[in-house]
Structure formats: structure tokens, C-alpha cells
Design a protein around this motif. Sequence first.
Motif, short mmCIF file in Angstrom:
data_model
loop_
_atom_site.label_atom_id
_atom_site.label_comp_id
_atom_site.label_asym_id
_atom_site.label_seq_id
_atom_site.Cartn_x
_atom_site.Cartn_y
_atom_site.Cartn_z
N PRO A 234 3.16 -4.12 1.18
CA PRO A 234 3.07 -5.64 1.40
C PRO A 234 4.43 -6.30 2.05
O PRO A 234 5.44 -5.84 1.69
CB PRO A 234 3.03 -6.11 -0.12
CG PRO A 234 2.80 -4.86 -0.79
CD PRO A 234 3.28 -3.80 -0.16
N HIS B 175 7.79 -1.99 0.33
CA HIS B 175 7.53 -3.20 0.94
C HIS B 175 7.94 -3.07 2.47
O HIS B 175 8.63 -2.30 2.84
CB HIS B 175 8.04 -4.40 0.38
CG HIS B 175 7.51 -4.64 -0.79
ND1 HIS B 175 7.79 -3.81 -2.05
CD2 HIS B 175 6.63 -5.54 -1.46
CE1 HIS B 175 7.24 -4.50 -3.17
NE2 HIS B 175 6.50 -5.40 -2.63
N ARG C 180 -1.50 -11.75 4.07
CA ARG C 180 -0.42 -12.59 3.40
C ARG C 180 0.91 -12.00 3.12
O ARG C 180 0.99 -10.81 3.32
CB ARG C 180 -1.38 -12.71 1.80
CG ARG C 180 -2.54 -13.60 1.83
CD ARG C 180 -3.26 -13.49 0.55
NE ARG C 180 -2.50 -14.12 -0.45
CZ ARG C 180 -2.82 -14.39 -1.62
NH1 ARG C 180 -3.47 -13.56 -2.18
NH2 ARG C 180 -2.05 -15.09 -2.25
N HIS D 20 5.02 -12.26 1.14
CA HIS D 20 5.98 -12.88 0.34
C HIS D 20 7.15 -13.51 0.91
O HIS D 20 7.41 -13.12 2.44
CB HIS D 20 6.46 -11.97 -0.58
CG HIS D 20 5.73 -11.19 -1.59
ND1 HIS D 20 5.34 -11.63 -2.74
CD2 HIS D 20 5.08 -9.89 -1.26
CE1 HIS D 20 4.37 -10.84 -3.46
NE2 HIS D 20 4.40 -9.68 -2.73
N HIS E 274 1.66 -14.81 -1.07
CA HIS E 274 1.64 -14.00 -2.18
C HIS E 274 2.83 -14.63 -3.26
O HIS E 274 2.28 -15.25 -4.23
CB HIS E 274 2.12 -12.58 -2.03
CG HIS E 274 1.17 -11.82 -1.53
ND1 HIS E 274 -0.07 -11.54 -2.04
CD2 HIS E 274 1.24 -10.84 -0.35
CE1 HIS E 274 -0.74 -10.82 -1.24
NE2 HIS E 274 0.11 -10.17 -0.37
N SER E 275 3.83 -15.34 -2.60
CA SER E 275 4.82 -15.77 -3.55
C SER E 275 6.02 -16.37 -2.56
O SER E 275 6.11 -16.26 -1.47
CB SER E 275 5.67 -14.88 -4.41
OG SER E 275 6.46 -13.82 -3.73
N ILE F 28 4.82 -10.30 -9.07
CA ILE F 28 3.79 -10.80 -8.65
C ILE F 28 2.75 -9.82 -8.10
O ILE F 28 1.58 -9.71 -8.20
CB ILE F 28 4.18 -11.63 -7.26
CG1 ILE F 28 4.82 -13.01 -8.13
CG2 ILE F 28 2.81 -12.33 -6.61
CD1 ILE F 28 4.25 -13.73 -8.99
N ASP F 29 3.28 -8.64 -7.38
CA ASP F 29 2.44 -7.62 -6.91
C ASP F 29 1.48 -6.96 -7.88
O ASP F 29 0.42 -6.46 -7.69
CB ASP F 29 3.15 -6.60 -6.17
CG ASP F 29 3.76 -7.23 -4.61
OD1 ASP F 29 3.13 -7.91 -4.14
OD2 ASP F 29 4.68 -6.49 -4.28
N ALA G 153 -1.36 -9.13 -9.17
CA ALA G 153 -2.44 -8.84 -8.20
C ALA G 153 -3.13 -7.70 -8.30
O ALA G 153 -4.39 -7.79 -8.21
CB ALA G 153 -1.72 -9.08 -6.68
#
Length: 294
Positions: free
Chosen positions: A37, A63, A107, A109, A132-133, A286-287, A290
Motif C-alpha cells: 500500500p 508498504h 488509494r 496513506h 486510506h488515512s 488502518i490497513d 480494511a
Amino acid sequence: MYQFPTVAPLPMQQHAVKSHQDAKEMQLGLKVEGHGPAVVLLHSSMGSKSQWRMLMESMRGTHRLIAIDLYGYGDSAMPALGERHSLDDEVRLVQSKLDQLLAPGERFHLVGHSFGGGVALRLAHANPARLHSLALFEPTAFHLLDRKDKVLDDIRAVAHLTRVAADEDQRLAATEIFIDYWSGKGAFAALPPARQALFTSLLPKVPLDFQALIDDPLRPSDYSRMAVPSCLITGRDSPRCTHAIVNVLVARMAKAERHEIGAGHMAPVSHPALVNPIIEGFIRRIDGQASRAQ
């Protein structure tokens, strides 16, 4: 609302040439590491993409970290002096890099510190569905405070001194005032001469940063409907204005959490061991949420 436009593919031969040119351009003002991500990182005034080196090292195994130089810093060129400069200008710069790196609609972060936090807020407001955040360490979004608020008096004074000194080529003294305001009295004098010279060379961009942060048209109510999961971090020893801005955002943003550490405004640089675990833990949480939702 800002969009992340897609570009129609070129014929094969032209596409190969353009890809080579774009690849060279992407190396300027940009550092990308890891897979997974996307996490976009925006630095403070007088900083650069290298500010986030330790966070990138910690997260690159899981990431894709994308650190971007804002205008006038690192490898990014100065904007045209004498023209009005805005957070929108910085947002367009960030978007131009992301358009090259992310798939349409992908998306990410978003992380920002100080001036980079102000830019991140503007980008988040323009494209909340892309995030995402949002993780911010003391975003210096001065425009969110009441213009009559006394906590802005010091900021206006520092902004004026940097602007006047830059015009009169009295940059060393103005740089000392700027550094000492954010890092504590004597911080600039304690730096080695080479570092003092480096920071002094960056001063011409600082008045434009202040201009963008003070004059932005958005107000606290503009963030009331933004439901992006957000992490707002302050330093106990930071100037009062930074706490006032975070107070406004926490009160307005629907999904905001707040953290405080025992350090000052430049903690992401001076105390990364205190700041980075909060940011990394928030993003990973947050990941995880999700993943469970899916």
C-alpha cells in the motif's frame, strides 16, 4: 475538486521515448522505496524528502513509501518569485508526481509535517476518497485560526522578518529567527557552519510558505464532513499556535485521534523514535481494519 487524471497510452515507439523522459523527471524531487500500500510523505519547510528516511526504512518491507520534495526544497525547483504562491500550487506538484506513480483511482496513506502537513490537509480536502488515512504532525495551517487570535501574532512577526530579510539579503539573521522559533532559542547557533549555510540558502522559499499557509481560503467548517481516519500528533514543547491548530482540527474532523509526545515542533527530525512508531502503528491499524472489512 482536484482529480488525478489518467493519460491515454501513446503508440509504442513514442511511449518508449516518453517513458524514458518521465523516468528521468521522476527521479527529481522524489524517493520511492518498498512494495505494498502506498504511503505519501510530505516534509516541513526547509526540509526535504530525506526527512522521512528512518520511517521509510522501517516500513518499506510492507508498504510503498513515496517521499516528495515540495517546491524550493531538495531537488524541486523554486516557484516564480514575486507571484502569489498557494497550497493549491503545492498540491498540484504532489499530484503530478502521484499521477506518474499510482494507478488511476489507487488509494494511499498521506503523512505530513508542519508545512507538509498544511499541504497534506489541502490535498486530503480535495480528494478524501483517495485516502486510506491521514497522519499529521503539527500541520501549520494558520488559516484555520481566527485572524484575531493572539497566537498568530508571533507567526506574523516571523513571517514579516523572513520576508523583509530575504528582500534585503539579510538572510543569516532571518534564518536564525526562523529556526529558533520552531526549534528553541540557540538552536541555529548550535548548528555547524555548513548546516547554517544550507538553511540560509533555503530562506527565499519560507515567505512563500507562510503566504500559502496564512492566505488559504479554507476554514474549519470545510473539514467537518471529511471522514478520513486521521492521526494528529503534537509536541509538548511546541509553539502555542501548533496546539491551537490541532485543537481546531480534532474538534471538526469526524475520525480524528490525537497523540502528544515529549518533544518540540521538529520532533519528526529530532526525535523520530518518538514520532515514527505512532505514524507506523496508525497506518498498520488502518490497513488491518480494511483487511478485516474485506
